[in-house]
Design a protein around this motif. Structure first.
Motif, PDB file in Angstrom:
ATOM      1  N   THR A  30      18.097  48.732  20.694  1.00 61.69           N
ATOM      2  CA  THR A  30      18.344  49.742  21.784  1.00 61.69           C
ATOM      3  C   THR A  30      17.247  50.698  22.162  1.00 61.69           C
ATOM      4  OG1 THR A  30      20.616  49.786  21.101  1.00 61.69           O
ATOM      5  CG2 THR A  30      20.063  51.551  22.295  1.00 61.69           C
ATOM      6  N   VAL A  31      16.682  50.946  23.268  1.00 64.26           N
ATOM      7  CA  VAL A  31      15.788  51.514  23.708  1.00 64.26           C
ATOM      8  C   VAL A  31      16.316  52.752  24.802  1.00 64.26           C
ATOM      9  CG1 VAL A  31      13.263  51.757  24.507  1.00 64.26           C
ATOM     10  CG2 VAL A  31      14.226  49.597  23.617  1.00 64.26           C
ATOM     11  N   SER A  32      15.891  53.934  24.324  1.00 62.46           N
ATOM     12  CA  SER A  32      16.284  55.041  25.205  1.00 62.46           C
ATOM     13  C   SER A  32      15.076  56.192  25.798  1.00 62.46           C
ATOM     14  CB  SER A  32      17.371  55.916  24.624  1.00 62.46           C
ATOM     15  OG  SER A  32      18.598  55.208  24.355  1.00 62.46           O
ATOM     16  N   THR A  33      15.172  56.354  26.664  1.00 63.16           N
ATOM     17  CA  THR A  33      13.971  57.369  27.182  1.00 63.16           C
ATOM     18  C   THR A  33      13.887  58.698  26.702  1.00 63.16           C
ATOM     19  OG1 THR A  33      15.053  57.947  29.045  1.00 63.16           O
ATOM     20  CG2 THR A  33      13.811  55.893  29.128  1.00 63.16           C
ATOM     21  N   LEU A  34      12.662  59.313  26.451  1.00 65.90           N
ATOM     22  CA  LEU A  34      12.617  60.739  26.189  1.00 65.90           C
ATOM     23  C   LEU A  34      11.708  61.493  27.092  1.00 65.90           C
ATOM     24  CD1 LEU A  34      11.797  60.274  22.051  1.00 65.90           C
ATOM     25  CD2 LEU A  34      13.970  60.930  23.011  1.00 65.90           C
ATOM     26  N   GLU A  35      11.386  62.696  26.737  1.00 67.29           N
ATOM     27  CA  GLU A  35      10.641  63.514  27.979  1.00 67.29           C
ATOM     28  C   GLU A  35       9.218  62.753  28.109  1.00 67.29           C
ATOM     29  OE1 GLU A  35      10.425  67.459  26.880  1.00 67.29           O
ATOM     30  OE2 GLU A  35      12.734  67.748  27.460  1.00 67.29           O
ATOM     31  N   ASP A  36       8.583  62.351  26.912  1.00 66.83           N
ATOM     32  CA  ASP A  36       7.280  61.736  26.834  1.00 66.83           C
ATOM     33  C   ASP A  36       7.134  60.436  26.272  1.00 66.83           C
ATOM     34  OD1 ASP A  36       7.897  62.841  24.287  1.00 66.83           O
ATOM     35  OD2 ASP A  36       5.933  63.803  24.133  1.00 66.83           O
ATOM     36  N   GLY A  37       8.294  59.791  26.072  1.00 64.32           N
ATOM     37  CA  GLY A  37       8.252  58.332  25.382  1.00 64.32           C
ATOM     38  C   GLY A  37       9.723  57.930  25.436  1.00 64.32           C
ATOM     39  N   TYR A  38      10.051  57.230  24.327  1.00 63.13           N
ATOM     40  CA  TYR A  38      11.317  56.532  24.098  1.00 63.13           C
ATOM     41  C   TYR A  38      11.475  56.331  22.581  1.00 63.13           C
ATOM     42  CZ  TYR A  38       8.013  52.563  25.006  1.00 63.13           C
ATOM     43  OH  TYR A  38       7.006  51.740  25.285  1.00 63.13           O
ATOM     44  N   VAL A  39      12.671  56.340  22.564  1.00 62.45           N
ATOM     45  CA  VAL A  39      13.179  56.167  21.043  1.00 62.45           C
ATOM     46  C   VAL A  39      13.792  54.640  21.043  1.00 62.45           C
ATOM     47  CG1 VAL A  39      15.471  57.047  21.427  1.00 62.45           C
ATOM     48  CG2 VAL A  39      14.519  56.761  19.183  1.00 62.45           C
ATOM     49  N   VAL A  40      13.424  53.808  19.789  1.00 67.83           N
ATOM     50  CA  VAL A  40      13.975  52.584  19.615  1.00 67.83           C
ATOM     51  C   VAL A  40      14.562  52.398  18.475  1.00 67.83           C
ATOM     52  CG1 VAL A  40      12.853  50.089  19.064  1.00 67.83           C
ATOM     53  CG2 VAL A  40      11.767  51.539  20.608  1.00 67.83           C
ATOM     54  N   VAL A  41      15.807  51.864  18.528  1.00 66.87           N
ATOM     55  CA  VAL A  41      16.745  51.584  17.394  1.00 66.87           C
ATOM     56  C   VAL A  41      16.898  50.229  17.201  1.00 66.87           C
ATOM     57  CG1 VAL A  41      18.925  52.059  16.413  1.00 66.87           C
ATOM     58  CG2 VAL A  41      17.924  53.661  17.960  1.00 66.87           C
ATOM     59  N   ALA A  42      16.467  49.383  16.102  1.00 66.59           N
ATOM     60  CA  ALA A  42      16.460  48.209  15.977  1.00 66.59           C
ATOM     61  C   ALA A  42      17.224  47.895  14.595  1.00 66.59           C
ATOM     62  CB  ALA A  42      14.837  47.702  15.689  1.00 66.59           C
ATOM     63  N   ARG A  43      18.095  46.742  14.733  1.00 68.87           N
ATOM     64  CA  ARG A  43      18.544  46.299  13.444  1.00 68.87           C
ATOM     65  C   ARG A  43      18.663  44.656  13.415  1.00 68.87           C
ATOM     66  NH1 ARG A  43      25.057  47.356  13.555  1.00 68.87           N
ATOM     67  NH2 ARG A  43      23.931  49.408  13.475  1.00 68.87           N
ATOM     68  N   ASP A  44      18.213  44.195  12.081  1.00 75.98           N
ATOM     69  CA  ASP A  44      18.142  42.931  11.726  1.00 75.98           C
ATOM     70  C   ASP A  44      19.351  42.205  11.890  1.00 75.98           C
ATOM     71  OD1 ASP A  44      17.344  40.218  10.984  1.00 75.98           O
ATOM     72  OD2 ASP A  44      16.354  41.053   9.148  1.00 75.98           O
ATOM     73  N   ILE A  45      19.513  40.958  12.801  1.00 74.34           N
ATOM     74  CA  ILE A  45      20.941  40.555  13.111  1.00 74.34           C
ATOM     75  C   ILE A  45      20.806  38.929  12.442  1.00 74.34           C
ATOM     76  CG2 ILE A  45      21.750  41.952  14.838  1.00 74.34           C
ATOM     77  CD1 ILE A  45      20.709  39.907  16.877  1.00 74.34           C
ATOM     78  N   SER A  46      19.924  38.695  11.689  1.00 71.10           N
ATOM     79  CA  SER A  46      19.323  37.329  11.175  1.00 71.10           C
ATOM     80  C   SER A  46      20.981  36.800  10.365  1.00 71.10           C
ATOM     81  CB  SER A  46      18.428  37.223  10.156  1.00 71.10           C
ATOM     82  OG  SER A  46      17.304  37.712  10.603  1.00 71.10           O
ATOM     83  N   ASP A  47      21.608  37.564   9.809  1.00 72.82           N
ATOM     84  CA  ASP A  47      22.607  37.207   8.996  1.00 72.82           C
ATOM     85  C   ASP A  47      23.860  37.004  10.116  1.00 72.82           C
ATOM     86  OD1 ASP A  47      21.515  37.334   6.684  1.00 72.82           O
ATOM     87  OD2 ASP A  47      22.522  39.192   6.027  1.00 72.82           O
ATOM     88  N   GLN A  48      24.075  37.968  11.058  1.00 75.13           N
ATOM     89  CA  GLN A  48      25.054  37.708  12.137  1.00 75.13           C
ATOM     90  C   GLN A  48      24.673  36.510  12.901  1.00 75.13           C
ATOM     91  OE1 GLN A  48      25.455  41.159  14.876  1.00 75.13           O
ATOM     92  NE2 GLN A  48      26.309  39.953  16.352  1.00 75.13           N
ATOM     93  N   ARG A  49      23.602  36.113  13.225  1.00 70.61           N
ATOM     94  CA  ARG A  49      23.078  34.996  13.979  1.00 70.61           C
ATOM     95  C   ARG A  49      23.478  33.659  13.446  1.00 70.61           C
ATOM     96  NH1 ARG A  49      19.088  34.163  17.997  1.00 70.61           N
ATOM     97  NH2 ARG A  49      19.773  36.260  18.549  1.00 70.61           N
ATOM     98  N   ASP A  50      23.190  33.936  11.926  1.00 70.52           N
ATOM     99  CA  ASP A  50      23.442  32.518  11.213  1.00 70.52           C
ATOM    100  C   ASP A  50      24.982  32.385  11.121  1.00 70.52           C
ATOM    101  OD1 ASP A  50      20.979  32.080  10.525  1.00 70.52           O
ATOM    102  OD2 ASP A  50      20.976  33.192   8.597  1.00 70.52           O
ATOM    103  N   ARG A  51      25.871  33.649  10.969  1.00 68.96           N
ATOM    104  CA  ARG A  51      27.291  33.155  10.977  1.00 68.96           C
ATOM    105  C   ARG A  51      27.728  32.745  12.419  1.00 68.96           C
ATOM    106  NH1 ARG A  51      27.155  38.189   8.180  1.00 68.96           N
ATOM    107  NH2 ARG A  51      27.579  39.223  10.235  1.00 68.96           N
ATOM    108  N   GLU A  52      27.377  33.011  13.460  1.00 66.21           N
ATOM    109  CA  GLU A  52      27.919  32.605  14.606  1.00 66.21           C
ATOM    110  C   GLU A  52      27.328  31.276  14.690  1.00 66.21           C
ATOM    111  OE1 GLU A  52      25.459  35.089  17.335  1.00 66.21           O
ATOM    112  OE2 GLU A  52      26.983  36.910  17.169  1.00 66.21           O
TER     113      GLU A  52
END
Length: 508
Positions: free
Chosen positions: A230-252
């Motif tokens: 998930t990427v959201s903009t800031l005044e002079d850049g942006y914040v990135v929130v990342a999560r490893d979904i390897s286990d979720q992908r394997d389950r799927e």
């Protein structure tokens, strides 16, 4: 009592700044009455102290409503301290001046002006200090929360990392986020993901300041892994929130493979088995009655379970596109289907408005599927009449309608709008006169997991609970004293439709 005392103390602290200002104005009034003189001269002499006194009073009143006691206490202490120090310095200077030059003029007016200036200067210093202290504490709390987050969080400026928490660094095999300072963000992803960032992410941030999707990251050892980003903009850049979904992908992937096997391979195998069983039954009537019929019944039950699983999947997938319907419409749909599907059962419906006046509550139409499932469960598993006689069952363990005698099973489909002081809820009930739902199945469904002791016998109740959860509702079971069970589905009212109407339908 403690809360009242605390509020009183805080109120005194807040008014302290105003009291300092009032004290300064009182000194101005005392000087004027004591020394007198032309009005113009007095006005010029007391202009600065009067303006500062009025300013401190106004600041104290504004602080009371805006920022609270802590800032007022800091401003009061710094203001009084600076005022006293400046007044003392001025007085000492005047004394030394009088000794050296034999000056014998009045000291009151210069000391008052100096002390009032010190009060104003101290108030300004206290205000700035309080503001910066508050911002610092807020930043510290935010920093600790971000550092403790299990999700990877990074701040990007000019496409380079300026901050990364430990969870974010850990995604790439690093122990400390400082190792990413100054490193370009895009270099942490595969070539294909870098192209997607340029093609999708950057334009989305420019258009709507937000993007969410899946990218493939690259660890320091060269291995790759899928990320939910998930990427959201800031005044002079942006914040990135990342999560490893390897286990979720394997389950799927495992679920997809198992789903394919259940849908195709087992269905084909059951078709072959049923064909051979039919041929054996045609050649040997005795085997057909004793063995072939149970085999066919079990196969049909398994195929019906597979079909139900597909129906569950389709229903849950269309939740985001579900229509909103009224309680009356939901009950009518369920009742009409029950009347046509189970002509040997008594179906009764009831809709009550519960005194609602503002609007007609609505729910997702997927609730109809949950109510249909409960009606099926109530009738198909009703193995005893209300008179207590046993009822013959078919090969699937379900009641054989042709073998029933005496009174027929009954089901009541109800809906009620429940008004309270803060919110409105829409409650559906399915009431039957059957043997009831086993406690083990209830515990398994309500707790959300199955054990060796608490488990269900099928998908029905799980299906109902999944629909209730995805629509923000609650599921509960109530045993009836006269026999049977009432299953209640309660949903919050989120409708904005004006008006209200009620209706009821019933049939036998």
């Amino acid at each position: 009592m403690g809360a009242l005392t605390r509020c009183t103390i805080d109120g005194v602290r807040v008014r302290a700044v105003s009291l300092v200002g009032l004290g300064l104005l009182a000194i101005v009034a005392a000087y004027t009455l004591t020394f007198g003189g032309p009005a113009l001269l007095l006005g010029l002499e007391m202009l600065v102290p009067t303006a500062i006194g009025v300013g401190l009073v106004g600041y104290g009143l504004r602080t009371d409503a805006a920022t609270g006691a802590e800032q007022a206490a800091i401003v009061t202490i710094t203001s009084c301290t600076c005022g006293a120090l400046v007044a003392l310095f001025c007085l000492c200077s005047l004394v030394l001046l009088s000794v050296r030059t034999a000056f014998s003029g009045g000291f009151a007016q210069p000391v008052i002006n100096a002390s009032s200036t010190g009060l104003a200067f101290g108030a300004a210093i206290g205000h700035v200090y309080a503001e910066f202290s508050q911002q610092y504490r807020e930043n510290e709390r935010l920093s600790r929360a971000v550092d403790a987050s299990m999700d990877g969080i990074a701040v990007i400026v000019d496409d380079r990392h300026v901050y990364a928490n430990e969870a974010y660094a850990g995604l790439y095999g690093l122990s400390d986020g400082d190792a990413l300072d100054g490193q370009q963000w895009c270099t942490l992803y595969t070539t294909e993901s870098q192209r997607r960032i340029e093609r999708e992410v950057i334009p989305a941030l420019s258009d709507r300041n937000y993007w969410r999707g899946t990218l493939t990251g690259t660890r320091t050892d060269g291995t790759t892994f899928p990320q939910d980003v998930t990427v959201s903009t800031l005044e002079d850049g942006y914040v990135v929130v990342a999560r490893d979904i390897s286990d979720q992908r394997d389950r799927e992937q495992r679920i997809q493979v198992l789903n394919r096997v259940l849908r195709h391979n087992l269905r084909n195998a059951f078709t072959v088995i049923r064909g051979h069983a039919n041929m054996i039954g045609e050649r040997n009537p005795e085997l057909k009655a004793r063995h072939i019929q149970p085999i066919r019944a079990e196969i049909d039950d398994l195929l019906a379970t597979a079909d139900k699983a597909r129906g569950v999947e389709r229903t849950l997938d269309r939740h985001s596109n579900a229509e909103r319907i009224t309680a009356t419409e939901a009950v009518r749909r369920v009742t009409d289907r029950a009347l046509s599907t189970y002509p040997d059962a008594d179906i009764v419906s009831r809709v009550e408005d519960g005194g609602a006046e503002s609007s007609t509550p609505t729910v997702d139409d997927t609730v109809v599927d949950a109510l249909n499932e409960l009606v099926d469960n109530a009738i198909e598993h009703n193995t005893a009449t209300r008179s207590g006689e046993a009822v013959a069952t078919d090969g699937n363990g379900r009641p054989d309608a042709s073998a029933r005698s005496g009174e027929r099973p009954s089901v009541e489909i109800g809906a009620t709008t429940v008004e309270s002081e803060f919110h409105t809820r829409l409650e559906f009930t399915i009431t039957d006169d059957g043997p009831g739902i086993p406690a083990t199945e209830r515990r398994a469904v309500l707790s959300g997991h199955e054990t060796a002791l608490d488990h269900g016998s099928g998908l029905g109740l799980w299906f109902v609970n999944w629909i209730v959860q995805t629509t923000g509702g609650e599921l509960s079971f109530i045993d009836r004293h006269e026999g049977g069970t009432t299953v209640r589905l309660s949903f919050p009212d989120t409708s904005d439709v004006a008006g209200h109407d009620t209706d009821a339908v019933s049939g036998h």
